[in-house]
Design a protein around this motif. Structure first.
Motif, PDB file in Angstrom:
ATOM      1  N   ARG A   1     -16.058   0.788 -11.323  1.00 54.69           N
ATOM      2  CA  ARG A   1     -14.828   0.079 -11.696  1.00 54.69           C
ATOM      3  C   ARG A   1     -14.301   0.563 -13.040  1.00 54.69           C
ATOM      4  NH1 ARG A   1     -14.904  -4.228 -15.471  1.00 54.69           N
ATOM      5  NH2 ARG A   1     -17.010  -4.780 -16.093  1.00 54.69           N
TER       6      ARG A   1
ATOM      7  N   ARG B   1      -6.856  -3.379 -13.596  1.00 58.19           N
ATOM      8  CA  ARG B   1      -7.515  -2.191 -13.040  1.00 58.19           C
ATOM      9  C   ARG B   1      -8.992  -2.153 -13.377  1.00 58.19           C
ATOM     10  NH1 ARG B   1      -3.923   1.414 -10.483  1.00 58.19           N
ATOM     11  NH2 ARG B   1      -1.789   0.853 -10.940  1.00 58.19           N
TER      12      ARG B   1
ATOM     13  N   ARG C   1      -2.476  -0.158  -4.797  1.00 54.76           N
ATOM     14  CA  ARG C   1      -3.217  -0.346  -6.038  1.00 54.76           C
ATOM     15  C   ARG C   1      -4.594  -0.897  -5.694  1.00 54.76           C
ATOM     16  NH1 ARG C   1      -1.385  -4.429 -10.871  1.00 54.76           N
ATOM     17  NH2 ARG C   1      -1.840  -6.024  -9.296  1.00 54.76           N
ATOM     18  N   TRP C   2      -5.617  -0.258  -6.181  1.00 51.56           N
ATOM     19  CA  TRP C   2      -6.996  -0.684  -5.944  1.00 51.56           C
ATOM     20  C   TRP C   2      -7.503  -1.341  -7.209  1.00 51.56           C
ATOM     21  CZ3 TRP C   2      -9.809   0.273  -1.405  1.00 51.56           C
ATOM     22  CH2 TRP C   2      -9.093   0.981  -0.438  1.00 51.56           C
ATOM     23  N   ARG C   3      -7.863  -2.619  -7.106  1.00 53.51           N
ATOM     24  CA  ARG C   3      -8.422  -3.221  -8.311  1.00 53.51           C
ATOM     25  C   ARG C   3      -9.766  -3.878  -8.016  1.00 53.51           C
ATOM     26  NH1 ARG C   3      -6.728  -8.540  -7.933  1.00 53.51           N
ATOM     27  NH2 ARG C   3      -5.151  -8.703  -6.318  1.00 53.51           N
TER      28      ARG C   3
ATOM     29  N   GLY D   1     -12.582   3.627 -12.691  1.00 54.07           N
ATOM     30  CA  GLY D   1     -11.291   3.401 -12.023  1.00 54.07           C
ATOM     31  C   GLY D   1     -11.371   3.658 -10.537  1.00 54.07           C
ATOM     32  N   TYR D   2     -11.000   2.655  -9.749  1.00 52.12           N
ATOM     33  CA  TYR D   2     -10.986   2.834  -8.293  1.00 52.12           C
ATOM     34  C   TYR D   2      -9.940   3.878  -7.880  1.00 52.12           C
ATOM     35  CZ  TYR D   2     -13.946  -1.301  -7.506  1.00 52.12           C
ATOM     36  OH  TYR D   2     -14.983  -2.192  -7.466  1.00 52.12           O
ATOM     37  N   ASP D   3      -8.881   3.959  -8.696  1.00 51.44           N
ATOM     38  CA  ASP D   3      -7.844   4.936  -8.353  1.00 51.44           C
ATOM     39  C   ASP D   3      -8.388   6.360  -8.378  1.00 51.44           C
ATOM     40  OD1 ASP D   3      -5.843   3.135  -7.879  1.00 51.44           O
ATOM     41  OD2 ASP D   3      -5.238   3.044  -9.983  1.00 51.44           O
TER      42      ASP D   3
ATOM     43  N   GLU E   1      -2.156  -5.031 -17.114  1.00 50.73           N
ATOM     44  CA  GLU E   1      -2.311  -3.954 -16.136  1.00 50.73           C
ATOM     45  C   GLU E   1      -3.662  -3.248 -16.330  1.00 50.73           C
ATOM     46  OE1 GLU E   1      -0.412  -3.381 -13.607  1.00 50.73           O
ATOM     47  OE2 GLU E   1      -1.433  -1.550 -12.932  1.00 50.73           O
ATOM     48  N   ARG E   2      -4.027  -3.012 -17.599  1.00 49.69           N
ATOM     49  CA  ARG E   2      -5.332  -2.373 -17.863  1.00 49.69           C
ATOM     50  C   ARG E   2      -6.483  -3.258 -17.393  1.00 49.69           C
ATOM     51  NH1 ARG E   2      -5.953   2.083 -21.636  1.00 49.69           N
ATOM     52  NH2 ARG E   2      -3.848   2.886 -22.001  1.00 49.69           N
TER      53      ARG E   2
END
Lengths: 373, 833
Positions: B477, B29, A267-269, B480-482, B25-26
């Motif tokens: 960011r 992220r 997971r990247w945060r 989203g990094y994902d 969670e939001r």
């Protein structure tokens, strides 16, 4: 021995009569067969093939025979002795094999006896963990860079975009070194991170730079199960043309795959470090509960505190200000950097519950890790 | 920052089904570090209702006061009859409204409630305290509710007992997230929903008849808003909703006025301060402190002020440490202790982050206010925050807002950042496109103009956005990094490990293979360590690098030798029953330079000069790498195979040879003398062919062994790896392996005991010449046969030529030459000659 005698009839010589020869042969073969030990066989050998044995004696008579009779007598004796020697050799081999087998049985030992005469040693798992990570990167083409643990504040903080009043400076509880006058204004600290090695590397050489920096770092935490004031980090730095966040992601993914495997989610945060922008924290899915403990009070997970994720480390794209302070042209080059805490990786990868075990030097902790990890 | 989900929903219309974990969670992220999601009241079960106390009978004869009460709980108990309850608290009277838990309910714990016999009466339920309900830690009796609530009303809803609280660790760049307003903005962006900004209020314009304020230091204070409210009811209490929001946010309710300032700070992020207007003497002045001034802060501590401290003052002098903590002299007064405060000045100011950070650090006063100012507060929120506080004082405390509005503002330049529209693409390594970049920047509150090159004005609450990369980060960011792809950089071929790194690894492997276990010790130590090692007062190793703030005052110094830590580990192991030990440590020691200096702090807007870099390094101690071993107990264990051998000085010397061999360096061993070693059993380790001493090995001095509580004959070795390998490893030259037969000859030489075996061996080697293939000492003998003060050394000499079979005469001649040289150099006598 008798003199040659032309009128001599070989049939007249008792010892050379075929039935006598055959009997001597058969007796010899029987004696060998009857010998139960090598000693008995030796005696039988003397008796039946020695100088005084019937066949030897008979053989001597051949010399006295008239020429026409010699060949037949010689053949008769020769065949008999051949058969005798063959029987002897065969029995000899049989008895020797029996003896050898018996000796090997008698020499048997208890091979389960413990034998630990050579003392066992081991390298510390933090050392070998660092080497494993180093090797992963060296194989990619990185170099291993090192630097001093007592470090200039400028390199530990200022050069990394952490000015004197930066709030992040109080995030890291720093050991300060006394100045010559005893004050705190020495400009020298125990490094709180291995990042000054990155700064030194950039000051030292021209890009492209790909280095990995392992080392001991210091923060004013008391020792407990999850903290130690002296711990190990491995940081990586890449500075080259066109380095992006995507390169960082790919690199971290490879590292995690090599170190832990590719079966866990990452997971990247977004996060904040003064020396990188953008900054990220990378979390690894909890390898124990795989996230099943989250919001599930019936199945708490000690490893991830029921968060489902384990913090792996921080990283990001190198802040251009850091490049500037280290003499790298930010218009031409960009970079990424990452840092991992080895203690935590060791705890997770090898189920070490208490960090104190890593620092107390109890040989019982270290021995099972052996020479490599 | 603790964020109650119910409060957050006031500003963002989050999906009804979204749980605290979903929202967390939001937010995670999007870059907020949500540490926990606390489930408040998760195990709470009613009935929990409002009750009216009908009667109280004081029971006597018990150790503590006990009350037998009847409480009207309306129809909540099913009968409508008064509920009989025994209670240990005394802070309520007949007619008070209280919170009653009825049998069948479960309080947090979980703590099930049932009717029971106690103190001779039936207690069918409980009158609850705040702590019992999980509302806070206060333990000053049961809750007495405001009188307006009807008996039987559900108290779970009334007291907002069930909620979820997100605990967010706010990073230094996200000061605005130390407010509901900031977190709500992030939540709105994360869910793509509109934000109801609590700072969007109607505020009357500044005028000239507000409370008089003079800002003498506009650099330290660039905004000062002051409002006044009079006619405040000093006895007015904070309503339950306000108290509950503060409690869930981790702030203890104190008094209505203070609660309101705290509430607005949490809501908008602007720290406020409330002064008792009647206790303020004349106009307010903002200035720096003068040397020698003092201030007694709200916590009752008298503080000596430093010239840099930013102050709020009146005619009497300092009345507050600006942005950190108010003063006691103008504090809002508690009506319980006399006449309460009825007139209030509200201060909403903006202070320089650095000044606040330094003052908070100097006085060790990290307050909720200073935490926010340090990280940057929205200067444009001051007016709205003051207005919000005024509104609440009017609404709840029955006050009247005065018409005067003070607003002193230093001119603020508009910060505009020029950013190439494709910078986020180039930083991330992906293609967002200009439209996405513009939209995301607008979401964080920026105004954006331009096309390929964007002119971006960040919002006033984002002082952290100062350069194009800050903006790129916001876009990446929020996208989203994902969603950033993973790619590998094109790394040019590397050179592998350096020779020094390979040597360090080899040394570790060699020692571990020889049965040593690696340990890592802290480098901290104190004078007692040197005393235990028996170091003289002027021993150079006592000259150490010292820490200003050691963890342990007894250990303020850094090691100059690995031995104290290593011997400590040896003793620790022995104490734990690990008796046969061979351990090693490798690491740096810290040796102060002869000339001490202070490290400079060069500018960071360019590369430091070579001189500056040299000065940086000159201020650091020398930090050579060392390796050390320590041994105790059996080195080779005894067993069914026979007797083993005790660890001795010889093992320590052998360890040094092992290290040197791994480093590819030949070592010469000489008799030495150095604490903490046994004076007669200490080897000095020298690089062969040089006079460079690189370390020592041998048995520890009996006094040291005793002082450290180690077993007798414990041994140790320490080598400076950097010195050892200074010349690099010698490249091995392949030997010529002769196939001709070997000629072996033995000699026994008698020498004085004091003659080192190493000297005898060197002489034999020199005398024997090149026919000598190998030499081995196979016996050392002392006793009557060789005489007092003598020893006999027996050597096996192997001779061989590379090109022929040696004759017996040749071998004998070589042996005799060897002996002759030994006789000449060491006074040896051939034994049996």
């Amino acid at each position: 021995m008798s003199a040659p005698n032309k009128s001599y009839d070989p049939v007249e010589v008792e010892a050379l009569k075929p039935e006598v020869v055959e009997q001597a042969r058969d007796e010899a073969i029987a004696a060998f067969a009857a010998a139960g030990t090598l000693d008995e066989l030796k005696q039988a050998k003397v008796a039946h093939t020695g100088d005084r044995s019937p066949l030897s004696l008979a053989n001597r008579e051949i010399g006295a025979l008239p020429p026409h009779a010699k060949a037949a007598a010689g053949k008769l004796i020769g065949q008999a002795r051949g058969a005798v020697n063959q029987a002897l050799a065969k029995r000899q081999a049989e008895l020797e094999a029996e003896r050898d087998a018996r000796v090997l049985v008698e020499e048997a030992v208890d091979v389960t006896l413990p034998f630990d005469r050579a003392p066992r040693g081991a390298r510390h798992p933090l050392t070998t963990m660092a080497e494993r990570i180093e090797d992963t990167f060296v194989a990619m083409g990185y170099q291993v860079a090192e630097g001093p643990e007592v470090e200039a504040e400028w390199l530990n903080f200022d050069a990394l975009n952490l000015g004197p009043d930066h709030p992040a400076r109080s995030m890291q509880d720093t050991f300060f070194v006394q100045a010559p006058d005893g004050s705190a204004d020495s400009g020298v600290v125990l490094r709180t991170q291995t990042s000054p090695v990155q700064a030194r590397t950039m000051l030292d050489r021209e890009p492209p730079i790909y280095v990995i920096c392992p080392g001991r770092v210091y923060r004013t935490d008391e020792l407990d199960a999850t903290h130690t004031p002296v711990f190990r980090q491995v940081e990586g730095l890449a500075v080259d043309e066109g380095i992006t966040f995507a390169d960082l992601k790919g690199t971290i993914e490879v590292l995690v795959e090599k170190l832990i495997g590719d079966h866990l989610e990452l997971r990247w945060r977004p996060s904040y470090f003064p020396f990188t922008e953008p900054s990220a924290e990378v979390d690894l899915q909890c390898f124990v509960c795989l996230g099943a403990s989250v919001g599930n009070p019936d199945r708490p997970c000690r490893t991830c505190s029921s968060e489902g994720w384990i913090e792996l480390g921080g990283c990001g794209v190198v802040n251009p200000r850091v490049l500037v302070a280290c003499g790298v042209d930010p218009n031409r080059y960009s970079g990424f950097a990452f840092g991992l805490g080895l203690e935590r990786i060791l705890m997770n990868r090898h189920n070490v519950a208490d960090m104190r075990d890593m620092v107390e030097g109890d040989v019982r902790f270290t021995l099972p890790f052996g020479m490599e990890i | 920052m603790r964020v109650p989900l119910s409060w957050l929903r006031e500003y963002v219309d989050l999906p009804a089904g979204a749980t605290g974990r979903d929202v967390a969670e939001r937010l995670v992220r999007a870059g907020l570090e949500v540490e926990t999601v606390e489930q408040i009241g998760a195990d709470l079960k009613g009935p929990l209702v409002v009750g009216e106390v009908l009667s109280i009978e004081e029971l006597t004869g018990f150790k503590k006061p006990i009350r037998h009460c009847f409480v009207n709980v309306g129809a909540a108990n099913g009968t409508g009859e008064p509920q009989e309850i025994v209670c240990g608290a005394t802070n309520f009277a007949v007619g008070d409204k209280v919170v009653v838990v009825l049998p069948g309910a479960v309080l947090p714990g979980p703590f099930p409630i049932a009717a029971r016999q106690t103190y001779g009466h039936t207690s069918a339920g409980m009158i609850c305290s705040a702590r019992e309900l999980g509302m806070g830690d206060e333990h000053n009796g049961i809750i007495v509710l405001p009188p307006e609530y009807e008996p039987g009303t559900d108290a779970v809803e009334l007291l907002q007992l069930v909620d979820e609280v997100l605990d967010i660790a706010v990073t230094p760049d996200r000061g605005y997230c130390l407010s509901m307003r900031g977190v709500a903005r992030e939540a709105a962006a994360a869910y793509g929903l509109p934000l109801a900004d609590p700072a969007l209020l109607d505020v009357p314009p500044a005028n000239s008849f507000g409370y008089l304020v003079k800002v003498n230091d506009p650099a330290g204070c660039d905004r000062f808003v002051a409002r006044t409210v009079v006619g405040v009811d000093p006895n007015a209490k904070s309503p339950l909703w306000l108290q509950r929001r503060l409690q869930k946010s981790g702030i203890r309710p104190i008094s209505l006025t203070v609660d309101i300032t705290n509430y607005v700070m949490l809501e908008v992020g602007q720290p406020l301060h409330a002064y008792d207007k009647q206790r303020v003497n004349g106009p307010i002045t903002v200035r720096r402190a003068e040397q020698g001034e003092t201030l007694t802060t709200l916590d009752g501590v008298e503080r000596k002020l430093a010239a840099e401290d930013l102050l709020i003052c009146d005619n009497s002098g300092p009345i507050g440490l600006a942005g950190v903590m108010g003063g006691a002299s103008t504090e809002i007064l508690d009506p319980a202790a006399g006449p309460g405060t009825t007139e209030v000045i509200i201060e909403a100011a903006h202070f320089d982050p650095v000044a606040i950070a330094r003052t908070a650090k100097r006085h060790k006063l990290p307050s909720e206010a200073s935490k926010r100012f340090e990280r940057g507060v929205d200067p444009e929120a001051a007016r709205a925050a003051a207005q919000r506080a005024v509104d609440l004082l009017v609404l709840i405390a029955g006050g009247t807002d005065e018409a005067g509005v003070t607003d002193i503002a230093a001119p603020h330049p508009v910060r505009t950042i020029t950013i190439a529209a494709d910078l986020p693409d180039r930083v991330a390594g992906t293609a967002y496109g200009r439209e996405t970049v513009t939209r995301r920047l607008q979401e964080v509150g920026c105004s954006v103009a331009g096309a390929d090159v964007l002119e971006v004005t960040p919002p006033t609450w984002r002082p952290d956005l100062t350069d194009p990369y800050d903006l790129a980060e916001e876009v990446i960011r929020l996208e989203g990094y994902d969603n950033v792809p993973a790619r590998m950089p094109n790394v040019p071929p590397g050179k592998g490990l350096t020779e020094g790194q390979r040597i360090n690894r080899r040394i570790g492997v060699a020692l571990a293979a020889a049965g040593y276990v690696e340990v890592n010790n802290y480098p901290f130590l104190g004078e007692t360590a040197w005393d235990a090692l028996g170091l003289e007062a002027d021993d150079r190793r006592r000259r150490t690098v010292k820490l200003v703030n050691p963890l342990n005052d007894e250990e303020p110094a850094l090691r100059t030798t690995l031995l104290p830590g290593l011997l400590g580990a040896l003793r620790r192991n022995i104490g734990r029953g690990n008796t046969d030990l061979a351990i090693y440590e490798t690491g740096t020691v810290f040796l102060p330079k002869d000339e001490l200096s202070v490290a400079p702090r060069p500018a960071v807007d360019h590369r430091p000069s070579a001189e500056e870099l040299a000065e940086l390094d000159a201020a650091l101690p020398d930090q050579p790498r060392r390796i050390a071993v320590a041994l105790a107990g059996e080195r080779l264990p005894s067993g069914w195979w026979g007797k083993g051998s005790e660890a001795s000085w010889a093992d320590a010397v052998e360890a040094a040879r092992t290290v040197a061999r791994a480093a590819g360096v030949e070592l010469t061993v000489r008799q030495g003398q150095l604490a903490p070693w046994h004076p007669g059993r200490c080897a000095e380790l020298v690089v062969a062919g040089t006079d460079r001493v690189v370390g020592h090995a041998g048995e520890l001095h009996p006094r040291v062994v005793k002082a450290l509580g180690l077993p007798a004959r414990s041994a140790a070795m320490e080598i400076d790896v950097d010195l050892l390998t200074a010349d690099g490893a010698e490249r091995v030259s392949g030997p010529t392996v002769s196939g001709f037969p070997v000629a072996t000859q033995d000699v026994a030489l008698i020498v004085d005991t004091a003659v080192p075996a190493a000297d005898v061996e060197a002489a034999l080697r020199a005398g024997a010449g090149e026919l000598l293939e190998a030499l081995r000492l196979f016996d050392v003998f002392t006793g009557e046969q060789v005489g007092e003060g003598k020893k006999s050394l027996a050597y096996a000499l192997r001779f061989r030529a590379v090109d022929r079979t040696l004759t017996a005469d040749e071998a004998t001649a070589a042996r005799e030459a060897a002996v002759a040289e030994a006789v000449a150099r060491t006074g040896a006598v051939l034994r049996g000659a």
